[in-house]
Design a protein around this motif. Structure first.
Motif, PDB file in Angstrom:
ATOM      1  N   ILE A  75       0.834  -1.210   0.000  1.00 59.70           N
ATOM      2  CA  ILE A  75       0.000   0.000   0.000  1.00 59.70           C
ATOM      3  C   ILE A  75       0.865   1.255   0.000  1.00 59.70           C
ATOM      4  N   LEU A  76       1.936   1.254   0.777  1.00 54.96           N
ATOM      5  CA  LEU A  76       2.828   2.425   0.808  1.00 54.96           C
ATOM      6  C   LEU A  76       3.483   2.648  -0.551  1.00 54.96           C
ATOM      7  N   ASN A  77       3.899   1.583  -1.200  1.00 56.72           N
ATOM      8  CA  ASN A  77       4.469   1.731  -2.546  1.00 56.72           C
ATOM      9  C   ASN A  77       3.428   2.287  -3.511  1.00 56.72           C
ATOM     10  N   PHE A  78       2.190   1.863  -3.351  1.00 59.01           N
ATOM     11  CA  PHE A  78       1.106   2.411  -4.177  1.00 59.01           C
ATOM     12  C   PHE A  78       0.955   3.911  -3.920  1.00 59.01           C
ATOM     13  N   ASP A  79       0.928   4.301  -2.644  1.00 58.79           N
ATOM     14  CA  ASP A  79       0.792   5.720  -2.294  1.00 58.79           C
ATOM     15  C   ASP A  79       1.927   6.561  -2.871  1.00 58.79           C
TER      16      ASP A  79
END
Length: 231
Positions: A76-80
């Protein structure tokens, strides 16, 4: 820094009563990964500093490579951060959402993971069938977990994807899928007005642009306009 201090103390003290020295190897890795790196990363998440959070959670993952919570957070952090290849790498495993459901994580976290997952599929140019299959799984398998507002967000996302894919490929099947989603949307009763408006505008744009092929008599466009008037 916390890890450096802990390991330095361990080396200096050589004390069997020192907490890190009392752990077996597996427990020691779990302590370092979970209680130090994981919590630092989580704190940076709460401070809305995703780059810092990602750095420490990746360090935690080095010690706990099979931890599903870490994989979810890192994905999720990589997506953000728009690292979509990395996001796809961490979120492509179907086991993650099952894990979140079975362990009673919040619907908000599950939704965030699924949005990150499906958009990462799109951004990394995965086959259209793979992307649509994932949307179908979300809309058919998770109806009991999400509100109509949440499900309408996925309908809007998939409709947008289908429109873009149609513009690139001319795949006539996409209109059938768009219409099926519209039928599903019309069965909802409690959707936020702004969400409905955004979805219907998107839908109206598609049928107006392609009226000669899909809506010669304007029946669908009139239906969409009437629904917008009722908002």
């Amino acid at each position: 820094k916390a890890l450096s201090v802990a390991l330095s103390l361990e080396e200096d003290l050589k004390d069997p009563n020192f907490i890190v020295n009392r752990f077996d190897e597996n427990h020691r890795k779990e302590f370092i990964g979970n209680y130090i790196f994981f919590n630092i990363g989580g704190s940076y998440e709460l401070l809305n500093k995703p780059s810092n959070a990602l750095m420490y959670l990746e360090k935690a993952s080095n010690f706990l490579p099979n931890d599903k919570i870490l994989k979810s957070k890192i994905g999720i952090l990589n997506f953000d951060l728009e690292n979509f290849d990395k996001s796809y790498e961490f979120l492509s495993n179907y086991d993650l959402e099952i894990f979140l459901i079975e362990n009673n994580f919040s619907k908000q976290i599950l939704k965030k993971l699924l949005v990150a997952k499906v958009v990462s599929y799109e951004k990394t140019n995965k086959p259209a069938k793979e992307i649509n299959d994932l949307y179908s799984k979300i809309l058919n398998s998770y109806t009991n977990f999400f509100s109509e507002n949440d499900l309408s967000d996925f309908i809007t996302l998939q409709t947008n994807f289908l429109i873009k894919d149609f513009e690139q490929t001319g795949n006539i099947w996409n209109e059938f899928a768009i219409n099926e989603l519209f039928i599903k949307y019309k069965n909802f009763n409690k959707i936020n007005k702004e969400k409905s408006k955004n979805y219907l505008i998107l839908l109206l744009y598609f049928y107006d642009e392609n009226k000669i092929v899909f809506d010669k008599n304007g029946i669908l466009q009139n239906e969409i306009i009437n629904l917008m008037k009722k908002l």
